[in-house]
Design a protein around this motif. Sequence first.
Motif, mmCIF file in Angstrom:
data_model
loop_
_atom_site.group_PDB
_atom_site.id
_atom_site.type_symbol
_atom_site.label_atom_id
_atom_site.label_comp_id
_atom_site.label_asym_id
_atom_site.label_seq_id
_atom_site.Cartn_x
_atom_site.Cartn_y
_atom_site.Cartn_z
ATOM 1 N N SER A 2 -1.039 -1.405 -7.317
ATOM 2 C CA SER A 2 -1.725 -0.635 -6.285
ATOM 3 C C SER A 2 -3.201 -0.966 -6.301
ATOM 4 O O SER A 2 -3.745 -1.401 -7.315
ATOM 5 C CB SER A 2 -1.540 0.875 -6.514
ATOM 6 N N VAL A 10 -2.985 1.708 -1.671
ATOM 7 C CA VAL A 10 -1.960 0.885 -1.045
ATOM 8 C C VAL A 10 -1.256 0.104 -2.142
ATOM 9 O O VAL A 10 -1.913 -0.540 -2.966
ATOM 10 C CB VAL A 10 -2.575 -0.086 -0.010
ATOM 11 N N ASP A 11 0.056 0.165 -2.166
ATOM 12 C CA ASP A 11 0.826 -0.609 -3.127
ATOM 13 C C ASP A 11 0.964 -2.030 -2.597
ATOM 14 O O ASP A 11 1.671 -2.268 -1.606
ATOM 15 C CB ASP A 11 2.203 0.025 -3.343
ATOM 16 N N ASP A 14 4.559 -3.615 -2.526
ATOM 17 C CA ASP A 14 5.375 -3.178 -1.387
ATOM 18 C C ASP A 14 4.866 -3.797 -0.087
ATOM 19 O O ASP A 14 5.654 -4.219 0.767
ATOM 20 C CB ASP A 14 5.348 -1.653 -1.275
ATOM 21 N N LEU A 15 3.545 -3.836 0.062
ATOM 22 C CA LEU A 15 2.977 -4.445 1.259
ATOM 23 C C LEU A 15 3.337 -5.924 1.338
ATOM 24 O O LEU A 15 3.686 -6.439 2.410
ATOM 25 C CB LEU A 15 1.462 -4.277 1.271
ATOM 26 N N TRP A 18 6.784 -6.479 2.566
ATOM 27 C CA TRP A 18 6.902 -6.206 4.001
ATOM 28 C C TRP A 18 6.334 -7.356 4.838
ATOM 29 O O TRP A 18 6.967 -7.793 5.796
ATOM 30 C CB TRP A 18 6.182 -4.896 4.334
ATOM 31 N N ARG A 56 -4.339 2.945 7.585
ATOM 32 C CA ARG A 56 -3.303 3.889 7.196
ATOM 33 C C ARG A 56 -3.935 5.267 7.033
ATOM 34 O O ARG A 56 -5.161 5.401 6.973
ATOM 35 C CB ARG A 56 -2.615 3.454 5.904
ATOM 36 N N THR A 96 8.349 4.782 6.992
ATOM 37 C CA THR A 96 7.548 5.335 5.899
ATOM 38 C C THR A 96 8.108 5.003 4.523
ATOM 39 O O THR A 96 7.476 5.321 3.516
ATOM 40 C CB THR A 96 7.406 6.856 6.045
ATOM 41 N N LEU A 99 5.389 2.047 2.640
ATOM 42 C CA LEU A 99 4.198 2.468 1.902
ATOM 43 C C LEU A 99 4.112 3.984 1.756
ATOM 44 O O LEU A 99 3.128 4.494 1.225
ATOM 45 C CB LEU A 99 2.921 1.962 2.594
#
Length: 352
Positions: A2, A10-11, A14-15, A18, A56, A96, A99
């Motif tokens: 993060s 923001v991780d 994970d981003l 995506w 975000r 959702t 993130l």
Amino acid sequence: MSTGTGAGVVDLDDLGRWVRAEGIAEEIGEVTPLAGGTQNVVLKIELDGRPVVLRRPPEHPRPTSDRTLTREITVLRGLAGTDVPHPRLIAGCTDTSVLGVVFYLMELVDGVNPGEEVTEAQRADPALRRGQALAVARALARLSAVDPVAQGLDVLRKPGGFLAKQVPQWLGQLESYREFAGWDPAGLPDVEPIARWLTAHLPPEPEPGVMHGDFHLNNILLAREEPAVAAVVDWEMCTVGDPLLDLGWLMVTWPQPPRTLEVGGPFAQLGGLPTRAELVAEYAAAGGRPTRDVDWYTALAGFKLGIVLEGTHARAGAGKAPKEIGDRLHRHAGALLTLARSIADGEWSVHP
């Protein structure tokens, strides 16, 4: 992994998954918090070496945060292909599970926020500052010409007439502040006479159009050395209604006497800006809507914005917001309503 931004988290793992799944990029590089975006987290992120912006909700989202970001995605998608200067949407994510919140990626616009800084070219050239200010009026005219149906933005339209709802809606908003202990509605001047005047002089309902909802200098990025607007930003209040209210909003926030708000920052402090009347003339010449009722829309903008700002004062009195901010916004609210009352009384006009 993060990234702490000071305003949110923001991780990046994970981003990264995506953006790869969406075919946007393979690698995430440097991440830098950006100025502005007081209500949301705004980050500059390098994707395959290309800088983009991620927006975000705040680290502790409000109940409406995801809905607000979804609205912004809809607006930026709808503005694509128009001549309204705006950041280009790269991709939005309303899932959702990625993130934990709705977010989107947009292009990084090379521009300067007049509320925060000025370029050397702006500092040195009053004609440039004047030209840029007139370009703001032209950008607003372009927005008012956008067809909400053709651009897929009519989904933002609420049922019923837009103008007829305004005074009752904002009187109701003001009444709702009674829930905060210690708030005195008598402390806000001129509300009832302004409401009566606005109701008595209500213009005909307009052809629905796209409106920004918070159109003022601090929500503009100016070109660095050209008399142009690089982008209009912060679309979270965008709706389909009467675009002339945006023009009224620009009038009540314009950084010239009578001044109601702290808008325009160092850009405004340098001076040399066109008058309100010159902005209205530029808006009309650029294809904006008929401006014969601009004083009415200016009074409505002062009425509405004053009531909105008074909400923070009410919350501050109940210990739910900082007192110094509440007191400052209460002064601004009073100034806005005083301006609206002077229009209603025939003592002041946007026109010379």
